[in-house]
Design a protein around this motif. Sequence first.
Motif, short mmCIF file in Angstrom:
data_model
loop_
_atom_site.label_atom_id
_atom_site.label_comp_id
_atom_site.label_asym_id
_atom_site.label_seq_id
_atom_site.Cartn_x
_atom_site.Cartn_y
_atom_site.Cartn_z
N CYS A 166 5.35 -32.55 56.42
CA CYS A 166 4.55 -32.02 57.72
C CYS A 166 5.36 -30.80 58.31
O CYS A 166 6.43 -30.74 58.35
N GLU B 245 5.46 -30.11 61.24
CA GLU B 245 5.93 -30.40 62.72
C GLU B 245 7.18 -31.33 62.49
O GLU B 245 8.24 -31.08 63.25
N CYS B 246 7.49 -32.49 61.71
CA CYS B 246 8.29 -33.28 61.89
C CYS B 246 9.09 -33.46 60.43
O CYS B 246 10.24 -33.90 60.31
N CYS C 259 -0.51 -35.97 59.28
CA CYS C 259 0.87 -36.58 59.22
C CYS C 259 0.71 -38.04 59.89
O CYS C 259 0.36 -38.16 61.20
N CYS D 16 4.01 -38.39 62.88
CA CYS D 16 3.87 -37.87 64.12
C CYS D 16 2.33 -37.62 64.80
O CYS D 16 2.17 -37.12 65.82
ZN LIG Z 1 4.56 -35.08 61.42
#
Ligand SMILES: [Zn+2]
Length: 84
Positions: free
Chosen positions: A7, A9-10, A39, A42
Amino acid sequence: MPGFVNCPECGSDDFNRSRLRNIKEKIRHRLFNQSPYRCHECGHRDWVDIKKFKKKITSRQVMLYVFIVILACIIGQIIGSRIN
Ligand SMILES: [Zn+2]
Protein backbone atom coordinates in the motif's frame (compact mmCIF):
# COMPACT_ATOMS: atom_id res chain seq x y z
CA MET A 1 11.25 2.32 -6.14
CA PRO A 2 8.75 0.42 -4.03
CA GLY A 3 6.56 -2.06 -5.86
CA PHE A 4 2.80 -1.97 -6.14
CA VAL A 5 2.44 -4.98 -3.91
CA ASN A 6 2.48 -2.74 -0.84
CA CYS A 7 0.00 0.00 0.00
CA PRO A 8 1.42 3.45 -0.94
CA GLU A 9 -0.26 4.94 2.16
CA CYS A 10 0.73 2.66 5.03
CA GLY A 11 3.10 0.15 3.38
CA SER A 12 0.95 -2.86 4.20
CA ASP A 13 1.22 -5.87 1.88
CA ASP A 14 -2.50 -6.55 2.36
CA PHE A 15 -3.15 -4.57 -0.83
CA ASN A 16 -5.57 -6.49 -3.02
CA ARG A 17 -7.55 -5.97 -6.18
CA SER A 18 -10.79 -4.09 -5.63
CA ARG A 19 -14.07 -4.48 -7.52
CA LEU A 20 -14.91 -2.13 -10.40
CA ARG A 21 -17.70 0.05 -8.97
CA ASN A 22 -19.33 1.67 -11.99
CA ILE A 23 -19.24 2.16 -15.76
CA LYS A 24 -16.65 4.96 -15.40
CA GLU A 25 -14.28 2.60 -13.63
CA LYS A 26 -14.93 -0.16 -16.19
CA ILE A 27 -14.01 2.26 -18.99
CA ARG A 28 -10.85 3.34 -17.16
CA HIS A 29 -9.98 -0.33 -16.62
CA ARG A 30 -10.37 -1.12 -20.35
CA LEU A 31 -8.76 2.05 -21.73
CA PHE A 32 -5.75 2.41 -19.46
CA ASN A 33 -5.28 -1.22 -18.47
CA GLN A 34 -5.48 -0.31 -14.79
CA SER A 35 -7.27 -1.90 -11.85
CA PRO A 36 -8.36 -0.49 -8.50
CA TYR A 37 -6.60 -1.92 -5.46
CA ARG A 38 -7.77 -1.67 -1.86
CA CYS A 39 -5.64 -1.79 1.27
CA HIS A 40 -7.28 -3.90 3.97
CA GLU A 41 -5.09 -2.30 6.62
CA CYS A 42 -5.92 1.42 6.19
CA GLY A 43 -8.70 1.31 3.56
CA HIS A 44 -6.71 3.29 0.96
CA ARG A 45 -7.88 2.68 -2.62
CA ASP A 46 -5.58 3.28 -5.58
CA TRP A 47 -5.34 2.55 -9.30
CA VAL A 48 -2.51 0.31 -10.39
CA ASP A 49 -1.14 -0.44 -13.83
CA ILE A 50 -2.03 -4.11 -14.42
CA LYS A 51 1.00 -4.79 -16.64
CA LYS A 52 3.45 -3.67 -13.96
CA PHE A 53 1.62 -5.62 -11.29
CA LYS A 54 1.47 -8.82 -13.35
CA LYS A 55 5.10 -8.50 -14.44
CA LYS A 56 6.23 -8.22 -10.86
CA ILE A 57 4.29 -11.28 -9.78
CA THR A 58 5.43 -13.25 -12.83
CA SER A 59 9.14 -12.54 -12.28
CA ARG A 60 8.71 -13.56 -8.65
CA GLN A 61 7.00 -16.76 -9.68
CA VAL A 62 9.77 -17.52 -12.19
CA MET A 63 12.39 -17.01 -9.46
CA LEU A 64 10.48 -19.34 -7.16
CA TYR A 65 10.16 -21.94 -9.93
CA VAL A 66 13.92 -21.79 -10.68
CA PHE A 67 14.67 -22.10 -6.96
CA ILE A 68 12.43 -25.17 -6.65
CA VAL A 69 14.03 -26.82 -9.72
CA ILE A 70 17.56 -26.22 -8.36
CA LEU A 71 16.50 -27.55 -4.95
CA ALA A 72 14.96 -30.64 -6.58
CA CYS A 73 18.22 -31.27 -8.50
CA ILE A 74 20.31 -30.98 -5.31
CA ILE A 75 17.97 -33.29 -3.38
CA GLY A 76 17.96 -35.72 -6.33
CA GLN A 77 21.78 -35.81 -6.35
CA ILE A 78 21.98 -36.34 -2.59
CA ILE A 79 19.47 -39.21 -2.77
CA GLY A 80 21.23 -40.64 -5.86
CA SER A 81 24.66 -40.59 -4.19
CA ARG A 82 23.30 -42.35 -1.08
CA ILE A 83 21.72 -45.16 -3.11
CA ASN A 84 24.88 -45.84 -5.16
ZN1 LIG B 1 -2.70 0.93 3.63
